[in-house]
Design an enzyme around this catalytic site. Structure first.
Site, mmCIF file in Angstrom:
data_model
loop_
_atom_site.group_PDB
_atom_site.id
_atom_site.type_symbol
_atom_site.label_atom_id
_atom_site.label_comp_id
_atom_site.label_asym_id
_atom_site.label_seq_id
_atom_site.Cartn_x
_atom_site.Cartn_y
_atom_site.Cartn_z
ATOM 1 N N ASN A 253 0.868 -1.188 0.000
ATOM 2 C CA ASN A 253 0.000 0.000 0.000
ATOM 3 C C ASN A 253 0.902 1.234 0.000
ATOM 4 O O ASN A 253 1.482 1.584 1.017
ATOM 5 C CB ASN A 253 -0.886 -0.043 1.258
ATOM 6 N N TRP A 254 0.991 1.861 -1.169
ATOM 7 C CA TRP A 254 1.924 2.987 -1.310
ATOM 8 C C TRP A 254 1.376 4.269 -0.676
ATOM 9 O O TRP A 254 2.101 5.259 -0.568
ATOM 10 C CB TRP A 254 2.245 3.233 -2.787
ATOM 11 N N LYS A 255 0.088 4.279 -0.344
ATOM 12 C CA LYS A 255 -0.534 5.463 0.267
ATOM 13 C C LYS A 255 -0.296 6.713 -0.603
ATOM 14 O O LYS A 255 -0.392 6.617 -1.818
ATOM 15 C CB LYS A 255 -0.039 5.632 1.705
ATOM 16 N N HIS B 277 -9.425 1.165 4.856
ATOM 17 C CA HIS B 277 -8.143 1.302 5.565
ATOM 18 C C HIS B 277 -8.325 2.225 6.768
ATOM 19 O O HIS B 277 -9.134 3.163 6.717
ATOM 20 C CB HIS B 277 -7.087 1.864 4.608
ATOM 21 N N GLU C 111 -6.664 4.609 7.802
ATOM 22 C CA GLU C 111 -6.449 6.033 7.520
ATOM 23 C C GLU C 111 -7.687 6.663 6.882
ATOM 24 O O GLU C 111 -7.839 7.884 6.898
ATOM 25 C CB GLU C 111 -5.193 6.202 6.643
ATOM 26 N N GLU D 19 -5.407 -5.067 10.704
ATOM 27 C CA GLU D 19 -4.359 -4.067 10.902
ATOM 28 C C GLU D 19 -4.622 -3.319 12.205
ATOM 29 O O GLU D 19 -5.443 -2.389 12.233
ATOM 30 C CB GLU D 19 -4.364 -3.062 9.749
ATOM 31 N N GLY E 178 2.518 2.161 10.728
ATOM 32 C CA GLY E 178 3.457 3.263 10.562
ATOM 33 C C GLY E 178 4.179 3.658 11.841
ATOM 34 O O GLY E 178 4.818 4.708 11.904
ATOM 35 N N SER F 264 3.413 -2.300 10.315
ATOM 36 C CA SER F 264 4.869 -2.374 10.483
ATOM 37 C C SER F 264 5.452 -3.742 10.146
ATOM 38 O O SER F 264 6.364 -4.221 10.819
ATOM 39 C CB SER F 264 5.263 -1.945 11.904
ATOM 40 N N GLY G 159 2.863 -1.192 4.278
ATOM 41 C CA GLY G 159 2.897 0.227 3.960
ATOM 42 C C GLY G 159 4.326 0.682 3.709
ATOM 43 O O GLY G 159 4.875 0.517 2.619
ATOM 44 N N GLY G 160 4.949 1.238 4.748
ATOM 45 C CA GLY G 160 6.282 1.835 4.629
ATOM 46 C C GLY G 160 7.299 0.972 3.898
ATOM 47 O O GLY G 160 8.024 1.452 3.021
HETATM 48 P P1 PGA Z 1 2.893 0.170 7.678
HETATM 49 O O1 PGA Z 1 1.433 0.375 7.035
HETATM 50 O O2 PGA Z 1 3.439 -1.107 7.084
HETATM 51 O O3 PGA Z 1 3.665 1.386 7.265
HETATM 52 O O4 PGA Z 1 2.710 0.062 9.149
HETATM 53 C C1 PGA Z 1 0.549 -0.703 6.887
HETATM 54 C C2 PGA Z 1 -0.741 -0.236 6.280
HETATM 55 O O5 PGA Z 1 -1.176 0.879 6.589
HETATM 56 O O6 PGA Z 1 -1.380 -0.960 5.492
#
Ligand code: PGA
Length: 260
Positions: free
Chosen positions: A9-11, A96, A98, A168, A174, A214, A235-236
């Site tokens: 997930n590149w956000k 998600h 976010e 999640e 993050g 993470s 994500g990251g």
């Molecule tokens: P993260 O994000 O790996 O940076 O914790 C995961 C996500 O939001 O899907």
């Protein structure tokens, strides 16, 4: 064993088309033709077409990060399921944290989006998870139950079998904090148990439930090896091709040795 799905997930990253292409190239070349785990990337909407062109001929799936439940019309700023399919998407992330916590998205809205995704023949990745306060108050299972019931309302067992879930924990996204193997397995087993009671054991056995929060190259083997963890939403670490490829490799190792 369910086929693992590792999705990036590149956000709101990267910030240029050139960098998006370079990241997709890196994943494509590093992965080659390997298909023992499923892989997908979710770039921002504006880069989907070009990332689709970069990924041509590779087994890497393409995902939207969201969609709107209407197919077309006067909905400024929205993107629909048929539009995602038209630019090459195979998957779409829904609900998600976010969006749930940052944009106030409700489970009822996630449910409407899920039905639109299924109608468009996209594979939906529906995210659920508790906040830190909810975990500390021992409300994790109550929150998951509420999100599962609301987000997955009115689905047939056959539809459910084609939905991917992503557990999640919001406090792990993050932050560099990861759920312990016990915390992750316990939440995943709770989700699987609810799926079994609601849709039947056979369907529950088919649903891919990813862990997210993470996930990094150094914790991926342990998390992906858990009995009810069927992949990762990253994500990251998906923003560096080498890290994302290392997580995919961890999935391939788990797939090769099998789970008990
Ligand atoms: P993260 O994000 O790996 O940076 O914790 C995961 C996500 O939001 O899907």
């Amino acid at each position: 064993m369910r086929t693992l799905l590792i999705a990036g997930n590149w956000k709101l990253n990267p910030t240029t088309a050139e960098a998006a292409s370079a990241l997709a190239e890196g994943v494509k070349h590093g992965l080659g033709a390997a298909t023992d785990v499923h892989v997908a990337v979710a770039p921002p909407f504006v880069f989907l077409s070009q990332v689709d062109r970069v990924l041509e001929g590779s087994p890497v799936g393409l995902s939207g990060q969201d969609l709107y439940w209407e197919n077309a019309g006067a909905f400024t700023g929205e993107i629909s399921g048929p539009m995602l399919v038209d630019v090459g998407c195979t998957h779409v992330i829904l609900g998600h944290s976010e969006r749930r916590h940052g944009q106030g998205e409700t489970s009822a809205q996630v449910n409407a989006k899920l039905k639109a995704a299924l109608a468009a023949k996209l594979i939906p990745i529906v995210c659920i998870g508790e906040t830190k306060d909810e975990r500390l108050a021992e409300k994790t299972e109550a929150v998951l139950l509420d999100q599962l019931q609301g987000s997955l309302a009115d689905l047939s067992p056959e539809e459910m079998a084609g939905v991917v879930l992503a557990y999640e924990p919001v406090w792990a996204i993050g932050t560099g904090l990861t759920a312990s193997p016990e915390q992750a397995q316990s939440a995943h087993a709770f989700i699987r148990g609810w799926l079994s009671r609601t849709f039947g054991e056979a369907t529950a056995g088919r649903v891919v439930v990813q862990y997210g929060g993470s996930v990094k190259p150094d914790n991926a083997v342990e998390l992906l090896g858990l009995p009810d963890v069927d992949g990762a939403l990253v994500g990251g670490a998906s923003l560096k091709a080498a890290d994302f490829l290392a997580i995919i490799k961890a999935g391939q190792e788990v797939a090769a040795r099998g789970k008990s």
